[in-house]
Design a protein around this motif. Structure first.
Motif, mmCIF file in Angstrom:
data_model
loop_
_atom_site.group_PDB
_atom_site.id
_atom_site.type_symbol
_atom_site.label_atom_id
_atom_site.label_comp_id
_atom_site.label_asym_id
_atom_site.label_seq_id
_atom_site.Cartn_x
_atom_site.Cartn_y
_atom_site.Cartn_z
ATOM 1 N N ILE A 127 16.342 5.967 -6.108
ATOM 2 C CA ILE A 127 15.969 7.273 -6.637
ATOM 3 C C ILE A 127 16.895 7.726 -7.762
ATOM 4 N N ASN A 128 18.153 7.302 -7.760
ATOM 5 C CA ASN A 128 19.094 7.783 -8.776
ATOM 6 C C ASN A 128 18.749 7.307 -10.183
ATOM 7 N N PRO A 129 18.628 5.982 -10.444
ATOM 8 C CA PRO A 129 18.226 5.579 -11.804
ATOM 9 C C PRO A 129 16.838 6.072 -12.174
ATOM 10 N N LEU A 130 15.915 6.106 -11.203
ATOM 11 C CA LEU A 130 14.572 6.600 -11.506
ATOM 12 C C LEU A 130 14.599 8.078 -11.896
ATOM 13 N N ALA A 131 15.373 8.873 -11.171
ATOM 14 C CA ALA A 131 15.462 10.303 -11.477
ATOM 15 C C ALA A 131 16.080 10.531 -12.854
ATOM 16 N N GLY A 132 17.164 9.794 -13.172
ATOM 17 C CA GLY A 132 17.793 9.946 -14.482
ATOM 18 C C GLY A 132 16.867 9.565 -15.621
ATOM 19 N N LEU A 133 16.149 8.449 -15.446
ATOM 20 C CA LEU A 133 15.235 7.981 -16.483
ATOM 21 C C LEU A 133 14.073 8.952 -16.675
ATOM 22 N N LEU A 134 13.439 9.354 -15.584
ATOM 23 C CA LEU A 134 12.278 10.243 -15.679
ATOM 24 C C LEU A 134 12.667 11.622 -16.204
ATOM 25 N N THR A 135 13.798 12.150 -15.754
ATOM 26 C CA THR A 135 14.237 13.463 -16.234
ATOM 27 C C THR A 135 14.576 13.421 -17.722
ATOM 28 N N GLY A 136 15.241 12.340 -18.149
ATOM 29 C CA GLY A 136 15.563 12.202 -19.568
ATOM 30 C C GLY A 136 14.316 12.127 -20.434
ATOM 31 N N TRP A 137 13.335 11.331 -20.017
ATOM 32 C CA TRP A 137 12.084 11.227 -20.764
ATOM 33 C C TRP A 137 11.330 12.563 -20.774
ATOM 34 N N ALA A 138 11.259 13.183 -19.615
ATOM 35 C CA ALA A 138 10.554 14.464 -19.532
ATOM 36 C C ALA A 138 11.232 15.519 -20.399
ATOM 37 N N GLY A 139 12.576 15.516 -20.413
ATOM 38 C CA GLY A 139 13.301 16.475 -21.234
ATOM 39 C C GLY A 139 13.017 16.295 -22.710
ATOM 40 N N GLN A 140 12.951 15.059 -23.186
ATOM 41 C CA GLN A 140 12.642 14.804 -24.591
ATOM 42 C C GLN A 140 11.189 15.125 -24.910
#
Length: 591
Positions: A127-140
Motif C-alpha cells: 500500500i505504501n508505494p501504491l499510495a505515494g504513486l497514486l497520490t502524486g499522479w492525482a495531485g498533478q
C-alpha cells in the motif's frame, strides 16, 4: 468508533507536525517550486521514507477485531496485523514531490514493513508505494497549484486507505479476520487519513500565503524607497547628498538609526547615537570593513560587534549592506536596531533588495556619466543609457502589479534587472553574440508587453545557426523602442512588429517591420545620416548613433536602410557572416 478515531488523530498529529517542520527548511522549497531533479527525488524519498517508518512504529496492532494500543511498536507477531500511519506520510510526499517522490518514499517504507512482519505484511508493504504513486499522479492531474487545495486533498486522501482495506481483505489468509479488521478500523482510518492530508495542505498554503504576502509588501516598500532615492542618486556625491539619503531611508524604514559610508569613512549618521556616531569618522566596526572587503552583507547580532566606545549607546545590532557601482563596492548602508530580535528574515531580505536596487541605480547613473567623458562611450550613447522615464514607468508598473499579481510583479522585476544589467555591461565590449542581444531585447519586450497588454504584437524569426554571430550590443532594443515610440504609438490599429533575421548569401540580414505611421518622406534621406532638429517628433539621435556604430564596427555595408512600406515602415541592415557556429536554440516568445 469515535474513541478510536480520536486516538488515530492523536498519533497522526505528531507525524503531521514533523512533516510540516521539514517543509519549512529551505531545502524543501524545491518541492513546493516543482524543481524536481533526480537528486531531489532520491533525497526527499529517503527523508519522507524515514518519517513514514516512524509512522509505522507509531501505529496500532489488531488481533481479530481487538485493538491493541502500544506507545511504540517494536515487533509484530504472525497472528497480529499492523495498522501503521506510514501511508499518511507517503501521501504527503506524493502531493509535495509528485509521483516519483511518493513512489520512492513508499518503497522505503514498504521494504521496512516487510522486516516488521505480521499477518498483513504483504498488504502493508504494497500500500505504501501504491499510495505515494497514486497520490502524486492525482495531485498533478487535479491541481496546477504549488500546494493542492484542502478540499481536493480531502477527496484524494480517501482512496489510499480504502485501497489498503481492500488489500487486507485479499491478502490475509483468514478472510473472516480481515472482515473483522476492516469493520473495526476501516472508517476511522479513512476519516483520519483524508482529514490529516487536508489539514496538512491547509497549513502549508497558509504559511506560504503569509510568507509571500510579507515578501510582496517588503518588495513594494523597497521599490518605493528606490523610486524616491533616484533623484538623490543623480546628484553629485558628497556629505550633503549622503545626509539627504540617510534621512530618506530613516523616515521610510522602521529602524533606530542609519549610517551611510564610503569605503573608509562615515559620511552621514541619522537617528539614535548621533551625539557620538558622527560623520567623517573612520569605519570602526570589524564587520563593516569585512562587508567592504568581501562585498557581502554582514549582520552584527551583539552590541560588542558594534564596537562603540560609549557604554550607554542604545544601538545594539546592525545590518551592513554593501553598495556597488559597476561591480565595485563603493560604500555601505548600515541599518541599526535596538534589539537583535528586530533583525528578522524579512528585514534582512529587505536590506538585500534595497542594496541591490540602489546599486543598480548608481551603476546606471554612473554609466551615463562615463559615456559623456569617453569617446567610445559617446559612440554608444543610446545603448548604455537607461531611460529614466522607462525606469520610472516600470517601477510604477511593478508597484501596481504587487497588489493584484505578485508572481507577474516578480517576473517583471527579474526582466528589469536583466535589462539593466545588460545595459550596464555593454560599455566593456564592442560586439556580443546575437543570442545575448536577443535576450536583452526579450527582457525589454516583456516589460513593454506588461505595460501595454493587447496593444502590440511582436514576433521574432531567426535561423538557429545564426545565433552566435557578433553584433554591436543594444542595437535591436533601441530600434524596437524607436519603432514603438514613434511609429506604433500613434497607430489607430493594433501595433504589429516583426523582426526577421536570416542568412542572405554570405551575410546576415536583419530587418524590422511595423504597421505604424511610417516616416516623413522628406526625412528619409537624412535618417541615420545626421541628427535632426525637431520638436516633439524625435531628433533621430537613436538611429544616428546606431548607424554610426554599425558602420564603424562592421563596415559601410552595414549601414541602416530605412524606408516606408505599405501600412508601415522597414529598417534593415546587414552583418557580415563571420562566424555561424551552432549554439543552443534561443526560444523567443511571440506576444
Amino acid at each position: 468508533m469515535i474513541e478510536l478515531t480520536i486516538v488515530l488523530f492523536q498519533r497522526i498529529g505528531l507525524l503531521l507536525l514533523m512533516a510540516f517542520i521539514l517543509t519549512r527548511i529551505p531545502l524543501f522549497r524545491s518541492l513546493l517550486d516543482k524543481d524536481i531533479t533526480l537528486k531531489t527525488v532520491i533525497l526527499h524519498s529517503l527523508i519522507f521514507g524515514l518519517i513514514s517508518i516512524i509512522g509505522a512504529h507509531a501505529g496500532v496492532v489488531m488481533i481479530g477485531n481487538e485493538l491493541i494500543m502500544q506507545a511504540w511498536i517494536m515487533n509484530v507477531a504472525e497472528d497480529e496485523v499492523l495498522i501503521g500511519f506510514s501511508v499518511v506520510v507517503v501521501m504527503i510526499a506524493g502531493l509535495l514531490g509528485g509521483p516519483f517522490v511518493g513512489l520512492g518514499s513508499g518503497m522505503v517504507a514498504g521494504l521496512y514493513i516487510i522486516f516488521l512482519g505480521g499477518g498483513g505484511w504483504i498488504a502493508n508493504s504494497l500500500i505504501n508505494p501504491l499510495a505515494g504513486l497514486l497520490t502524486g499522479w492525482a495531485g498533478q492531474f487535479f491541481s496546477d497549484d504549488r500546494v493542492m487545495s484542502p478540499n481536493k486533498a480531502l477527496f484524494i486522501g480517501i482512496f489510499p486507505p480504502v485501497l489498503h482495506m481492500g488489500l487486507l481483505l485479499i491478502m490475509l489468509p483468514d478472510q473472516q479476520i480481515g472482515v473483522q479488521i476492516v469493520n473495526t478500523i476501516g472508517i476511522p482510518l479513512v476519516v483520519t487519513n483524508s482529514i490529516a492530508l487536508a489539514i496538512f495542505t491547509m497549513m502549508i498554503r497558509l504559511a506560504l500565503n503569509e510568507t509571500e504576502k510579507e515578501a510582496a509588501l517588503e518588495t513594494n516598500r523597497a521599490l518605493t524607497i528606490a523610486e524616491k532615492a533616484l533623484p538623490l542618486l543623480s546628484e553629485e556625491p558628497g556629505t550633503m547628498n549622503a545626509n539627504k539619503m540617510a534621512k530618506l531611508l530613516f523616515n521610510e524604514l522602521d529602524i533606530a538609526a542609519i549610517s551611510i559610508t564610503n569605503r573608509t569613512t562615515v559620511l552621514s549618521h541619522v537617528g539614535l547615537g548621533d551625539d557620538h556616531h558622527r560623520p567623517e569618522e573612520p569605519l570602526k566596526m570589524r564587520l563593516s570593513r569585512k562587508a567592504v572587503k568581501e562585498g557581502k552583507i554582514q549582520i552584527a547580532y551583539h552590541q560588542s560587534d558594534i564596537q562603540c566606545g560609549v557604554d550607554n549607546c542604545k544601538l545594539k545590532t546592525a545590518i551592513m549592506v554593501p553598495i556597488y557601482r559597476s561591480g565595485e563596492v563603493i560604500g555601505l548602508i548600515n541599518l541599526y536596531y535596538r534589539h537583535s530580535q528586530q533583525i528578522t528574515a524579512v528585514e534582512i531580505t529587505l536590506a538585500k533588495g534595497l542594496g541591490t536596487i540602489i546599486s543598480n541605480q548608481i551603476s546606471g547613473l554612473e554609466a551615463e556619466k562615463v559615456k559623456k567623458l569617453l569617446k567610445e562611450a559617446e559612440m554608444r550613447n543610446l545603448q548604455a543609457q537607461i531611460n529614466p522615464h522607462f525606469l520610472f514607468n516600470t517601477f510604477h508598473l511593478i508597484h501596481s502589479l504587487l497588489r493584484v499579481d505578485t508572481e507577474k510583479a516578480r517576473h517583471i522585476l527579474v526582466q528589469l534587472s536583466q535589462f539593466m544589467r545588460a545595459n550596464l555591461k555593454i560599455a566593456s565590449v564592442s560586439l556580443v553574440p546575437l543570442h545575448k542581444e536577443l535576450e536583452h531585447l526579450q527582457a525589454y519586450l516583456e516589460i513593454v508587453q506588461a505595460r501595454f497588454p493587447d496593444q502590440i504584437t511582436t514576433s521574432i524569426h531567426v535561423d538557429d545557426h545564426l545565433l552566435n554571430i557578433e553584433i554591436p550590443p543594444a542595437t535591436l532594443q533601441p530600434l524596437v523602442e524607436n519603432s514603438i515610440q514613434h511609429g506604433l504609438s500613434l497607430a489607430t490599429t493594433k501595433g504589429i512588429l516583426t523582426i526577421n533575421i536570416s542568412k542572405i548569401e554570405n551575410n546576415v540580414l536583419i530587418e524590422l517591420l511595423d504597421n505604424g505611421q511610417g516616416f516623413e518622406e522628406s526625412l528619409l534621406p537624412l535618417l541615420g545620416k545626421e541628427p535632426l532638429h525637431q520638436q516633439n517628433k524625435g531628433n533621430g539621435i537613436a538611429l544616428y548613433n546606431i548607424n554610426q556604430r554599425l558602420i564603424s564596427l562592421l563596415g559601410d555595408e552595414s549601414e541602416l536602410q530605412i524606408q516606408n512600406i505599405d501600412n508601415g515602415s522597414m529598417v534593415q541592415f546587414i552583418i557580415p557572416n563571420r562566424d555561424c557556429k551552432k549554439v543552443e536554440q534561443f526560444h523567443m516568445n511571440t506576444y
